[in-house]
Design a protein around this motif. Sequence first.
Motif, PDB file in Angstrom:
ATOM      1  N   GLY A  14       0.641  -1.568  -0.288  1.00 21.86           N
ATOM      2  CA  GLY A  14      -0.699   0.332   0.161  1.00 21.86           C
ATOM      3  C   GLY A  14       0.769   1.431  -0.040  1.00 21.86           C
ATOM      4  O   GLY A  14       0.028   2.568  -0.224  1.00 21.86           O
ATOM      5  N   LYS A  15       2.023   0.975   0.065  1.00 20.02           N
ATOM      6  CA  LYS A  15       2.956   2.404   0.187  1.00 20.02           C
ATOM      7  C   LYS A  15       3.559   2.999  -1.209  1.00 20.02           C
ATOM      8  O   LYS A  15       3.487   2.225  -2.295  1.00 20.02           O
ATOM      9  CB  LYS A  15       4.351   1.661   0.751  1.00 20.02           C
ATOM     10  N   ARG A  26      17.278 -10.349 -12.013  1.00 23.27           N
ATOM     11  CA  ARG A  26      16.621 -10.220 -11.367  1.00 23.27           C
ATOM     12  C   ARG A  26      15.461 -10.221 -11.170  1.00 23.27           C
ATOM     13  O   ARG A  26      14.487 -11.065 -10.518  1.00 23.27           O
ATOM     14  CB  ARG A  26      17.132  -9.724  -9.871  1.00 23.27           C
ATOM     15  N   GLY A  27      14.956 -10.148 -12.392  1.00 26.78           N
ATOM     16  CA  GLY A  27      13.919  -9.417 -12.687  1.00 26.78           C
ATOM     17  C   GLY A  27      13.205  -8.988 -12.010  1.00 26.78           C
ATOM     18  O   GLY A  27      11.878  -9.028 -11.228  1.00 26.78           O
ATOM     19  N   ARG A  28      13.517  -8.226 -10.999  1.00 29.24           N
ATOM     20  CA  ARG A  28      12.815  -6.566  -9.868  1.00 29.24           C
ATOM     21  C   ARG A  28      13.947  -5.202 -10.074  1.00 29.24           C
ATOM     22  O   ARG A  28      14.547  -5.485 -10.505  1.00 29.24           O
ATOM     23  CB  ARG A  28      13.148  -7.707  -8.594  1.00 29.24           C
ATOM     24  N   TYR A  29      12.577  -4.728  -9.637  1.00 32.80           N
ATOM     25  CA  TYR A  29      12.611  -2.934  -9.511  1.00 32.80           C
ATOM     26  C   TYR A  29      13.153  -3.103  -8.586  1.00 32.80           C
ATOM     27  O   TYR A  29      13.295  -3.658  -7.870  1.00 32.80           O
ATOM     28  CB  TYR A  29      11.172  -2.904  -9.899  1.00 32.80           C
ATOM     29  N   ASP A  30      14.243  -2.023  -8.025  1.00 33.37           N
ATOM     30  CA  ASP A  30      14.382  -1.291  -7.641  1.00 33.37           C
ATOM     31  C   ASP A  30      13.149   0.320  -7.138  1.00 33.37           C
ATOM     32  O   ASP A  30      13.871   0.884  -8.251  1.00 33.37           O
ATOM     33  CB  ASP A  30      15.860  -0.990  -7.637  1.00 33.37           C
ATOM     34  N   VAL A  31      13.034  -0.074  -6.595  1.00 33.50           N
ATOM     35  CA  VAL A  31      11.821   1.230  -6.272  1.00 33.50           C
ATOM     36  C   VAL A  31      12.254   1.940  -4.170  1.00 33.50           C
ATOM     37  O   VAL A  31      13.020   1.489  -3.359  1.00 33.50           O
ATOM     38  CB  VAL A  31      10.542   0.873  -5.426  1.00 33.50           C
ATOM     39  N   GLN A  32      12.180   3.090  -3.958  1.00 36.04           N
ATOM     40  CA  GLN A  32      12.992   3.930  -3.364  1.00 36.04           C
ATOM     41  C   GLN A  32      11.119   4.615  -3.168  1.00 36.04           C
ATOM     42  O   GLN A  32      10.910   4.949  -3.640  1.00 36.04           O
ATOM     43  CB  GLN A  32      13.749   4.862  -3.572  1.00 36.04           C
ATOM     44  N   LEU A  33      11.325   4.258  -1.690  1.00 35.80           N
ATOM     45  CA  LEU A  33       9.871   4.374  -0.975  1.00 35.80           C
ATOM     46  C   LEU A  33       9.614   5.867  -0.668  1.00 35.80           C
ATOM     47  O   LEU A  33      10.666   6.815  -0.605  1.00 35.80           O
ATOM     48  CB  LEU A  33      10.016   4.019   0.783  1.00 35.80           C
ATOM     49  N   GLU A  34       8.306   6.447  -0.934  1.00 37.96           N
ATOM     50  CA  GLU A  34       8.467   7.826  -1.127  1.00 37.96           C
ATOM     51  C   GLU A  34       8.449   8.600   0.237  1.00 37.96           C
ATOM     52  O   GLU A  34       8.768   9.420   0.622  1.00 37.96           O
ATOM     53  CB  GLU A  34       7.169   8.110  -1.390  1.00 37.96           C
ATOM     54  N   THR A  35       8.028   7.981   1.702  1.00 38.32           N
ATOM     55  CA  THR A  35       8.327   8.312   2.977  1.00 38.32           C
ATOM     56  C   THR A  35       9.749   7.835   3.128  1.00 38.32           C
ATOM     57  O   THR A  35       9.527   9.102   4.238  1.00 38.32           O
ATOM     58  CB  THR A  35       7.401   7.684   3.456  1.00 38.32           C
ATOM     59  N   GLU A  36      10.113   7.122   3.367  1.00 33.84           N
ATOM     60  CA  GLU A  36      11.478   7.042   3.944  1.00 33.84           C
ATOM     61  C   GLU A  36      12.260   6.980   2.505  1.00 33.84           C
ATOM     62  O   GLU A  36      12.487   5.571   2.127  1.00 33.84           O
ATOM     63  CB  GLU A  36      11.148   5.364   4.144  1.00 33.84           C
ATOM     64  N   ALA A  37      12.932   7.684   2.356  1.00 35.70           N
ATOM     65  CA  ALA A  37      14.297   7.736   0.824  1.00 35.70           C
ATOM     66  C   ALA A  37      15.220   6.937   0.933  1.00 35.70           C
ATOM     67  O   ALA A  37      15.862   6.497   0.227  1.00 35.70           O
ATOM     68  CB  ALA A  37      14.977   9.306   1.086  1.00 35.70           C
TER      69      ALA A  37
END
Length: 154
Positions: A14-15, A26-37
């Motif tokens: 939900g974030k 790895r077949g994965r996205y590296d994503v950065q949480l909006e609220t926890e940079a």
Amino acid sequence: VIIRGLEKAKENNGKIARVLRFDEQRGRYDVQLETEAATVLAVRPQSLTQQTSVEVVGLENKPELNGNTGDIYNYDESAGRYLVLLQNPPTAVSLQRGSCLLRPGTPVVLTGLGKQQFNGQMAQIVSVDRPAARYVVRCQSGSEIKVKFENVLC
């Protein structure tokens, strides 16, 4: 993007996050949480929902909504529906994937296809065949196939 369906790190479901890159090995996205940079997660494409614009199409029970545009703000996996905020009038609706027309260029994951080798593959919408209610998508493998609107997940 919105994170969903994580089993090990359920607290992140939900974030909202920002895609940094795709790791092909790895077949994965590296994503950065909006609220926890400082927090970067490696997430499967199936665990992300893009916040993107759609056009409502093919509704029979509420035909007055057809042609309206809105923005996907989440995906209800148990119901198989996008949660969309329509623009005129501003209304939140729950729509089946087949009722949300995505734009060419949108990255998608293929799902529910008879040809099992394509299910789970990432693809990109190349064009839209409205009369047939199909997208032409270019798969990871480079092949182009036609799929029903409901067989993609953004």
